[in-house]
Design a protein around this motif. Sequence first.
Motif, mmCIF file in Angstrom:
data_model
loop_
_atom_site.group_PDB
_atom_site.id
_atom_site.type_symbol
_atom_site.label_atom_id
_atom_site.label_comp_id
_atom_site.label_asym_id
_atom_site.label_seq_id
_atom_site.Cartn_x
_atom_site.Cartn_y
_atom_site.Cartn_z
ATOM 1 N N LEU A 33 -3.365 5.856 9.753
ATOM 2 C CA LEU A 33 -2.149 5.215 9.574
ATOM 3 C C LEU A 33 -2.380 4.291 8.439
ATOM 4 C CD1 LEU A 33 0.026 5.121 12.767
ATOM 5 C CD2 LEU A 33 0.175 6.587 10.691
ATOM 6 N N SER A 34 -3.298 3.347 8.541
ATOM 7 C CA SER A 34 -3.774 2.328 7.521
ATOM 8 C C SER A 34 -4.068 3.103 6.424
ATOM 9 C CB SER A 34 -4.824 1.426 8.127
ATOM 10 O OG SER A 34 -4.442 0.570 9.193
ATOM 11 N N SER A 35 -4.956 3.976 6.534
ATOM 12 C CA SER A 35 -5.359 4.726 5.180
ATOM 13 C C SER A 35 -4.018 5.461 4.594
ATOM 14 C CB SER A 35 -6.295 5.892 5.473
ATOM 15 O OG SER A 35 -6.521 6.741 4.398
ATOM 16 N N ILE A 36 -3.268 5.898 5.601
ATOM 17 C CA ILE A 36 -1.823 6.572 4.919
ATOM 18 C C ILE A 36 -1.256 5.380 4.096
ATOM 19 C CG2 ILE A 36 0.091 7.756 5.646
ATOM 20 C CD1 ILE A 36 -1.492 9.203 7.578
ATOM 21 N N SER A 37 -1.023 4.199 4.831
ATOM 22 C CA SER A 37 -0.388 3.133 4.196
ATOM 23 C C SER A 37 -0.834 2.731 2.650
ATOM 24 C CB SER A 37 -0.219 2.003 5.066
ATOM 25 O OG SER A 37 0.367 0.782 4.571
#
Length: 415
Positions: A138-142
């Motif tokens: 999710l951090s990468s996606i953010s």
Amino acid sequence: AALGASGDVDLTDLPLDGILSTILKVSYSLQMEAKSLVSEAENIRSEAQAMRAEATDSRQKAEVMKRDAEAIRDEVDKMLEDIRGLVEEGKNSMNQAFEVISRPFTFFGQEGSGDRCSDVEDVINAVKEDTSASFTMLSSISARFENIDRNITEIRNLDEFEDIKNRLGSLESAITTLDEKVVGSSEEAQEKFAEMQTASENLIGMSAQLTELGSTLQSIDEKVKDSNQKTSSLAVKLEEHVSLLGTQVEGSKVLMQTVKSRLQSWMSEIRIISLFKMTEDSNPHQHYETGVITDGQVGFSDYRDYVMRVYSARASASADEKMWIKLGGLFRVHKILVWNARNPREKPRFQGTRILVDDTYIGTGVGVSDYYHFDVHGEVYGSHVILHQPRPTDMNVIEVQVWGCGPFSPNDKFA
């Protein structure tokens, strides 16, 4: 017009050298003005070409930026697909996590749950690992969403690039039109320059011709001065000759008057003008000739009848017989004498004979006489003396004497 514009010069007040100098100055001014126009046209053309190049470069840069934006848009679309996949994957992971979490509660409600605590711990650890992986993802996606947001912000300016591109196209079209006008102006300036150059060459040629004309006029002026000097000299000589001629004319007039006076005096002498002149008759006799009436002989060597019969108009008598004397010129007649035949039988034949000078009647033989005297009254001029016998009889005479003066011109009768 060019001469007037160069300073309102009145060429009629200038000498030939001033006219030539003015023409050369005007020609040089026209050449410099034409060169300035050509240079200005070339500068405008260069500036237009530079603007055209700059517009072309800007258009190319806009094309590159458009391609980059389209590539970014494609990348965003791909990232969105990836995000959708990640979201689906996250949902699956969350479902699995909830399923794993609900297992212990179920497990604790069943028999033998104490034996499976170790299995529950393993499941919880697995859930933790899945959750940690999900947070990392999710951090990468953010982060990727933030990058996409920036790219989308840049992509929003794509329409502005389209507007810039359109404006650059319009600018390029305007520059092309300007370039064409500049090219036309340059060509027109070149043509005007060529015309001005031709006019300048013509002026230079005219200057040479005027110079030559000036030399010719100067030569003519010198010749005129020389001619004036010669004319003055000739005038003096002519005046001398005229004076001498006048003197000679006066002398000639005096001489001519003298000659005329003498000639008039000589021609005014009354003398026999019929002596040895030619005679004719209208009907000649075969034995007698009329020439004896002007030979000056009025006597005979023998007074026999046939000898004394000097002239007879014809052998047989007839009316209107004539004989005449040709004086040989125009004479003034003063007197006419006729010596009649000596034979008594022939003397009466002269009665009634008419005497004429040309068409002027002088008199008629009246009576029987040895000779007849006819005085001429008034100024009578003629070239013939005519004896006319209207009666049908022979006409016998010994001599005819015509007294007068002359000859005269028909336009100059002075005696």
